[in-house]
Design a protein around this motif. Structure first.
Motif, PDB file in Angstrom:
ATOM      1  N   VAL B  84      90.532 -97.955   4.942  1.00  0.00           N
ATOM      2  CA  VAL B  84      91.834 -97.469   4.466  1.00  0.00           C
ATOM      3  C   VAL B  84      92.795 -97.470   5.654  1.00  0.00           C
ATOM      4  O   VAL B  84      92.384 -97.707   6.793  1.00  0.00           O
ATOM      5  N   GLY B 385      85.058 -85.049   7.211  1.00  0.00           N
ATOM      6  CA  GLY B 385      85.537 -85.849   6.099  1.00  0.00           C
ATOM      7  C   GLY B 385      85.402 -87.341   6.338  1.00  0.00           C
ATOM      8  O   GLY B 385      84.611 -87.793   7.176  1.00  0.00           O
ATOM      9  N   SER B 386      86.153 -88.087   5.585  1.00  0.00           N
ATOM     10  CA  SER B 386      86.122 -89.542   5.679  1.00  0.00           C
ATOM     11  C   SER B 386      87.503 -90.051   5.346  1.00  0.00           C
ATOM     12  O   SER B 386      88.373 -89.301   4.922  1.00  0.00           O
ATOM     13  N   HIS B 387      87.731 -91.353   5.542  1.00  0.00           N
ATOM     14  CA  HIS B 387      89.057 -91.947   5.320  1.00  0.00           C
ATOM     15  C   HIS B 387      90.078 -91.285   6.220  1.00  0.00           C
ATOM     16  O   HIS B 387      91.245 -91.150   5.845  1.00  0.00           O
ATOM     17  N   ASN B 388      89.680 -90.841   7.387  1.00  0.00           N
ATOM     18  CA  ASN B 388      90.616 -90.277   8.355  1.00  0.00           C
ATOM     19  C   ASN B 388      90.086 -90.533   9.754  1.00  0.00           C
ATOM     20  O   ASN B 388      88.898 -90.776   9.948  1.00  0.00           O
TER      21      ASN B 388
END
Lengths: 417, 417
Positions: B84, B385-388
């Motif tokens: 992303v 988390g993820s996508h960061n």
């Protein structure tokens, strides 16, 4: 007389609104070259009418038609020419057009007004640009302080002092004073609401201006996570937290209205579409504005406390943190009952009985009232809202309100010219 | 063997993550030059290892280590290398690094795997770029249709077909087929949730992948108005309407979980800070995304109906209109119990008993499962988390999971090399 008023109203609106940054709508930022150009339109017309023109250190424009009693407090009539971004054709400009039409009507009829009539064109009324209320009128009154001159314009990041100087103003002179001595101020302005339109009434008298409490840079700091991977109980979702707050404030708003308090609550900007936001991410951040208005300082204080209490509950429940940032405030202001009565008399002679109502929006008239002036507003029927390109108003309504002012201060009142 | 696995894992992650658009975090858009460059890193390493490398028409990369039984279905191990915008270092890349480490371990030990081992690097798994799920793996399986090739990338506005061709692919060949015949697929991937971290477990076996229902371009059309001037009952405030919807869906989500259904609801983007929005305006427009996930198609359908029922109520109450736009869907997929059991056996020999869990996020493993493959995932503990950019994972956990795969398919299982 009818023709001069109507023609002046339409010509001033046309000339002012020919000046704008690219559309849609009209954009003349506070202390911008566009605002300055709009002021020059009025200055040129005032000179052509034979008025005495002057600018103060804050670049407000005053165009004076001498009255019979030169020592009595002058009658200032006017409004502002800056707009919000992509705003409408009438917010501010209508009041300036009306003031010029009133002066033109006196000049055309050969009448001398009972006191000096001063067409007053303020600067920087739209506080979306600088987070400071009533900048131009408070500059005229020398009620701005040094810290406010350091406020930065939302689009450029440059200070108020810098922008004022760039257009030819003198912040130090504003700070030194003295400001205008108390006199009388009448502001014609579109209602910015549907009340007069729904009631089919052309204009109204405004008895007070709501005050405001704003948090313009509020933020929610949650935790970014994958939208499929984070179990519900582990989330700290900034959008859910925001929605909780909005719904809670909506319920409180309804409750306060039912209890007879004056109140409006608006979350005008929500910033949750940065490059970091995505449909597959639990949002870890959200920015927002909140704008709370009331005619009662105590109500604003109660709502500030209620807002913070709701936030504390949400923070505890959702394991995230709000940062409201610095508030900006404007005080509620009662307007002049005696000026309203005089205008009502003028209106009555023309067969109108304008209602009294409250102004939800802040206006320069409030700044003059707070400085001890007799200050009042006349609201003009408008439609399709305000602060948007579709903002609607009938110039005939404005002309009708100007005729009421002429009747209130002119010969028809029985004072020979 | 330990060293080869650990060293390969770390070297691949370093080399892949050296390729990114400017930070923060890592950005390799689907079918971008950055994704292609990351694929070349793996190709170069695979060639150096002596693997047989090939690319398909959709630009997926396959690096094959021949096994003892060349006619048996191959064991594909891999993941994707796109990210992303401003994503993390491990989503996708960890699975590719693990697959390369497994191949390197076989090569280093001189063992021949029981069947062909194929390091499989897919394209375009992150559907934030194109509104199509599992593009690369479905291209490999020739399960993309012509309409999907016309989907436009969110940042460039150019079509999938265009971007695929720009990187050297052949959309027409993908459409013609045939795709890969059913075989076995194992995907190592970070959990993208806190379950393993909170439980202090290094990896887990995934029994199913949630499906999704998304409205990515939903809009609310209300009425712009002045925040002080519009009485409460006349407002059509898009932000209040949005908050109503979020709070309603939050309550429904809690209710569905309590009833034992699998569900996640996320509003990942909220667009209410255009130049037209201002603190002093009642917002007349808001854009948003909603992402609903479940392991059960019937639950997704129920939530779609619930969403629309809530919207109908809000539209009636607030006198405004929602436009959800077109939905995109991905189907829930059960994964392979037999592959999970084989990996569990390997893990057990190393002293691990990985839990079984569900994947909230969609993954290429789902696309292979839907095409009739034996397909399974191994989730790796991660944090923040993820996508960061802060997405965290311990390469030691990944190495441990790779050792379990080696034990499941290698000599330790009693199959002489």
């Amino acid at each position: 007389m009818t023709d001069v008023i109507r023609e002046t109203v339409e010509a001033v609106l046309d000339e002012v609104n020919a000046i704008s940054l690219p559309g849609p709508g009209y954009t003349r930022p506070s202390y911008s070259p566009e605002e300055s150009a709009a002021h020059r339109v009025i200055e040129d017309r005032a000179v052509a009418l034979g008025l005495q023109v002057r600018r103060d250190a804050g670049l407000n424009l005053f165009a004076r038609l001498p009255g019979r009693d030169r020592s009595a407090p002058a009658l200032h009539v006017g409004s502002h020419l800056d707009t919000v971004a992509m705003g409408g054709a009438y917010d501010g400009a209508a009041g300036v057009a009306g003031a010029m039409a009133l002066a033109a009507a006196f000049v055309a009829s050969g009448e001398t007004p009972p006191v000096d009539l001063v067409v007053t064109v303020t600067r920087a009324e739209e506080s979306v640009w600088f987070p400071v209320s009533y900048i131009g009128s408070r500059a005229a009154l020398c009620r701005l302080d040094a810290a406010e001159f350091e406020a930065r314009r939302a689009d450029t990041g440059r200070t108020l002092a810098d922008h004022m100087r760039a257009e030819g103003g003198d912040p130090q002179a504003v700070l030194r004073g003295p400001g205008l001595a108390p006199a009388q101020f009448v502001e014609l302005h579109i209602e910015q609401g549907p009340v007069l339109f729904d009631a089919a009434e052309p204009y109204a008298l405004v008895t007070g201006v709501r005050g405001g409490l704003r948090y313009r840079q509020a933020q929610i700091h949650g935790t970014w996570a994958h939208s499929g991977g984070a179990p519900r109980e582990t989330r700290a979702d900034a959008v859910f937290a925001f929605a909780d707050l909005v719904v809670a404030m909506d319920a409180i708003w309804a409750r306060e209205l039912a209890a007879g308090h004056d109140l409006a609550v608006t979350f005008g900007r929500v910033e949750g579409a940065t490059p970091e936001h995505a449909f597959a991410k639990v949002p870890g951040h959200l920015g927002f504005c909140v704008d709370i208005r009331s005619d009662d300082v105590a109500e604003l204080d109660r709502m500030d406390a209620a807002l913070k209490a709701e936030i504390a509950k949400i923070e505890a429940r959702r394991h995230l943190r709000f940062d409201l940032g610095a508030p900006s405030r404007s005080r509620p202001s009662a307007l002049s009952a005696s000026l309203a009565a005089r205008i009502a008399d003028g209106a009555l002679r023309l067969g109108h009985a304008p209602r009294r109502m409250l102004s939800g929006g802040g206006h320069d008239a409030a700044a003059f009232a707070q400085a001890g002036w007799d200050s009042v507003m006349v609201f003009l029927r408008n439609w399709d809202g305000s602060h948007n390109p579709a903002e609607g108003m009938d110039p005939a309504d404005l002309a009708e309100a100007v005729r009421a002012l002429k009747a209130a201060w002119g010969d028809a009142q029985g004072q020979p010219g």
